[in-house]
Design a protein around this motif. Structure first.
Motif, mmCIF file in Angstrom:
data_model
loop_
_atom_site.group_PDB
_atom_site.id
_atom_site.type_symbol
_atom_site.label_atom_id
_atom_site.label_comp_id
_atom_site.label_asym_id
_atom_site.label_seq_id
_atom_site.Cartn_x
_atom_site.Cartn_y
_atom_site.Cartn_z
ATOM 1 N N UNK A 55 26.254 74.532 57.627
ATOM 2 C CA UNK A 55 27.464 74.079 56.946
ATOM 3 C C UNK A 55 28.433 75.249 56.896
ATOM 4 N N UNK A 56 29.366 75.318 57.830
ATOM 5 C CA UNK A 56 30.271 76.480 57.905
ATOM 6 C C UNK A 56 31.205 76.611 56.723
ATOM 7 N N UNK A 57 31.409 75.517 55.926
ATOM 8 C CA UNK A 57 32.246 75.644 54.730
ATOM 9 C C UNK A 57 33.425 74.703 54.722
ATOM 10 N N UNK A 58 34.341 74.938 53.765
ATOM 11 C CA UNK A 58 35.534 74.117 53.573
ATOM 12 C C UNK A 58 36.763 74.941 53.926
ATOM 13 N N UNK A 59 37.605 74.371 54.781
ATOM 14 C CA UNK A 59 38.814 75.057 55.234
ATOM 15 C C UNK A 59 39.995 74.109 55.106
ATOM 16 N N UNK A 60 41.047 74.550 54.385
ATOM 17 C CA UNK A 60 42.221 73.700 54.210
ATOM 18 C C UNK A 60 41.919 72.414 53.486
ATOM 19 N N UNK A 61 40.937 72.441 52.596
ATOM 20 C CA UNK A 61 40.579 71.248 51.843
ATOM 21 C C UNK A 61 39.652 70.303 52.574
ATOM 22 N N UNK A 62 39.221 70.653 53.796
ATOM 23 C CA UNK A 62 38.340 69.793 54.586
ATOM 24 C C UNK A 62 36.988 70.469 54.754
ATOM 25 N N UNK A 77 31.564 67.931 62.652
ATOM 26 C CA UNK A 77 32.024 66.677 62.055
ATOM 27 C C UNK A 77 32.732 66.938 60.732
ATOM 28 N N UNK A 78 33.650 66.034 60.367
ATOM 29 C CA UNK A 78 34.337 66.081 59.089
ATOM 30 C C UNK A 78 34.858 64.686 58.773
ATOM 31 N N UNK A 79 35.289 64.491 57.541
ATOM 32 C CA UNK A 79 35.865 63.214 57.099
ATOM 33 C C UNK A 79 37.336 63.423 56.802
ATOM 34 N N UNK A 80 38.200 62.619 57.436
ATOM 35 C CA UNK A 80 39.639 62.803 57.237
ATOM 36 C C UNK A 80 40.085 62.183 55.911
ATOM 37 N N UNK A 81 41.386 62.261 55.605
ATOM 38 C CA UNK A 81 41.914 61.823 54.309
ATOM 39 C C UNK A 81 41.787 60.321 54.115
ATOM 40 N N UNK A 82 41.622 59.557 55.192
ATOM 41 C CA UNK A 82 41.456 58.115 55.089
ATOM 42 C C UNK A 82 39.990 57.713 54.992
ATOM 43 N N UNK A 83 39.092 58.739 54.941
ATOM 44 C CA UNK A 83 37.681 58.421 54.821
ATOM 45 C C UNK A 83 37.005 58.113 56.141
ATOM 46 N N UNK A 97 48.953 63.175 60.412
ATOM 47 C CA UNK A 97 48.864 63.753 61.748
ATOM 48 C C UNK A 97 48.721 65.276 61.669
ATOM 49 N N UNK A 98 49.468 65.897 60.740
ATOM 50 C CA UNK A 98 49.372 67.348 60.581
ATOM 51 C C UNK A 98 47.978 67.751 60.091
ATOM 52 N N UNK A 99 47.444 67.008 59.120
ATOM 53 C CA UNK A 99 46.104 67.294 58.621
ATOM 54 C C UNK A 99 45.056 67.103 59.711
ATOM 55 N N UNK A 100 45.200 66.042 60.505
ATOM 56 C CA UNK A 100 44.250 65.782 61.585
ATOM 57 C C UNK A 100 44.295 66.896 62.627
ATOM 58 N N UNK A 101 45.521 67.318 62.976
ATOM 59 C CA UNK A 101 45.652 68.392 63.971
ATOM 60 C C UNK A 101 45.046 69.692 63.451
ATOM 61 N N UNK A 102 45.299 70.006 62.171
ATOM 62 C CA UNK A 102 44.743 71.229 61.600
ATOM 63 C C UNK A 102 43.210 71.159 61.556
ATOM 64 N N UNK A 103 42.674 70.007 61.159
ATOM 65 C CA UNK A 103 41.221 69.848 61.102
ATOM 66 C C UNK A 103 40.608 69.911 62.502
ATOM 67 N N UNK A 104 41.281 69.297 63.474
ATOM 68 C CA UNK A 104 40.778 69.323 64.852
ATOM 69 C C UNK A 104 40.747 70.758 65.387
ATOM 70 N N UNK A 105 41.806 71.516 65.102
ATOM 71 C CA UNK A 105 41.857 72.911 65.549
ATOM 72 C C UNK A 105 40.756 73.730 64.892
ATOM 73 N N UNK A 106 40.556 73.533 63.598
ATOM 74 C CA UNK A 106 39.521 74.268 62.881
ATOM 75 C C UNK A 106 38.131 73.903 63.392
ATOM 76 N N UNK A 107 37.911 72.601 63.640
ATOM 77 C CA UNK A 107 36.611 72.160 64.144
ATOM 78 C C UNK A 107 36.334 72.726 65.533
#
Length: 436
Positions: A84-91, A155-161, A42-52
């Protein structure tokens, strides 16, 4: 007789009890591990959502910050794209945007008797407004009256693919951001309604320090209720050599001064630009405009020219983006052949509108309507957009005598000088405007 003693019972855990406790503990630990994993996801998803979301907003703002209508970093260049804006926080993130264009059609059904104007979609994202002036079939499309709806998708791919995405949409109008905040909507056919402007009393001896300069030919407010003043000219510097790309000032009419300030009744926004133009940069699909001019009440919207653009701006880095309009429009005649079309001329005193440039020795030479040349234009804001105005004549300017003793007190005109200048201005207007 002595009773035999009862054996003392031993306290402790049986093997079965230990096994049961171990099972219970293991189940609890497994639940905690599962909960911790869910919290991390959930923390990773929230961080990725905020970054996106931030990446989508950044791209919208980037697309919004164009500096003119047509060329270079322009509204007309806004179209579909991706990066491709890049990789942030491993995503790793991917970004794309789509553009839908809407143009105002004042006569969508082809029946001029019906007033049913509305915005309609247009298939091409780039290019001039699709009307007869710009090489298209005759339509009811109004030139430069449009907007684009842009949707940015990240768009991005979460830790569950699993593929995830965020989409933000916004509408971007055709007016350049540097001008959009200053647009004033017309309140009637002749007098524009503008945002209220409070100015310092121009009659004060330190009026220049207050940013407002009195104009000596202003009428007496005690007689007709209005006077005239101008703001200090403000240069806009560009390029490594800090060249003056624009000089802006406003001419204001104002009424009664109260407590050192007055409300401006009308404002004429003016900018003067110096440009490098080239006949080789002419766009044969673009039609320019005739000059705007003062009709006694306001600067009028310019008429469309009948000729295609004779020359274009070279897009020099240290020149104003308003050079696009200057190089496109400032033409009366080329080689003795009129290209004026309808409307006023930029300089009615000249029969041939020649352009000049400096040669390698610094001499000013006729460009003979070929190659590059140097141009200057005075632009007035008309109904929100800066339009090239008719040229000013030097005989419309007279010097106002002030003291010149290198002192520290303000250089204000003497009463006699102000009176002389007022008589000159009134005589000039009487001869040029009233009687002729």
């Amino acid at each position: 007789m002595t009773q035999p003693s009862t054996p003392r019972r031993q306290h402790g855990f049986s093997l079965i009890e230990v096994l049961v406790a171990a099972v219970v503990l293991a189940v609890g630990l497994l639940g905690l591990v599962s909960l911790q994993a869910a919290l991390m996801r959930a923390s990773n998803d929230a961080r990725a959502f905020t970054e996106a979301t931030a990446l989508a907003k950044d791209q919208l703002e980037t697309l919004r910050t164009f500096n003119n209508m047509k060329t270079g970093s322009s509204y007309q260049a806004l179209t579909d794209g991706s990066d491709s804006p890049g990789t942030f926080g491993g995503t790793s993130f991917s970004r794309s945007w789509t553009v839908a264009r809407f143009v105002y059609n004042q006569d969508p059904d082809g029946n001029s008797a019906t007033a049913d104007g509305k915005f309609v979609t247009y298939a091409e994202d780039t290019g001039d407004t699709p009307n007869a002036y710009n090489g298209h079939a005759a339509t009811g499309y109004v030139d430069n009256t449009e907007f684009k709806r842009i949707a940015v998708n990240v768009t991005w791919t979460d830790v569950q693919g699993t593929s995830r995405s965020v989409t933000l949409e916004d509408a971007i109008a055709a007016v350049a951001p540097s001008d959009s905040a200053l647009i004033a909507k017309s309140g009637s056919a002749v007098i524009p309604r503008t945002i209220e402007v409070i100015i310092n009393d121009p009659t004060l001896t330190n009026g220049v320090a207050n940013g407002v300069i009195p104009l000596a030919f202003s009428s007496d407010p005690s007689v007709d209720g209005t006077s005239t003043a101008a703001t200090n000219p403000q240069p806009k510097l560009l390029g490594a050599d800090f060249r003056v790309a624009e000089t802006r000032y406003d001419v204001l009419t104002y009424g009664t001064v109260s407590n050192g300030t007055a409300v401006a009744q009308s404002k004429v926004e003016t900018t003067v630009v110096g440009c490098t133009c080239s006949y080789a940069n002419a766009d044969n699909t673009v039609t320019g405009f005739r000059p705007t001019y003062w009709n006694g009440f306001r600067y009028v919207p310019p008429e469309q020219a009948s000729n295609k653009q004779p020359a274009g701006w070279v897009s020099a880095d240290n020149e104003s983006a308003k050079c696009t309009a200057c190089c496109r429009d400032h033409h009366d005649q080329v080689g003795g052949s009129s290209v004026a079309g309808t409307g006023a001329k930029f300089d009615p005193r000249r029969t041939t509108h020649a352009h000049f440039s400096h040669d390698v020795s610094g001499n000013l030479v006729n460009s003979n309507n070929a190659g590059s040349y140097e141009e200057s234009c005075r632009l007035i804001r008309v109904d929100g957009a800066f339009r090239v105005a008719a040229d000013a004549y030097t005989d419309q300017v007279n010097l106002l005598e002030t003291k010149n003793d290198f002192g520290t007190t303000p250089y204000v005109p003497t009463a006699q000088a102000a009176s002389n200048y007022q008589r000159f201005a009134l005589a000039f207007l009487d001869a040029r405007v009233v009687n002729n």
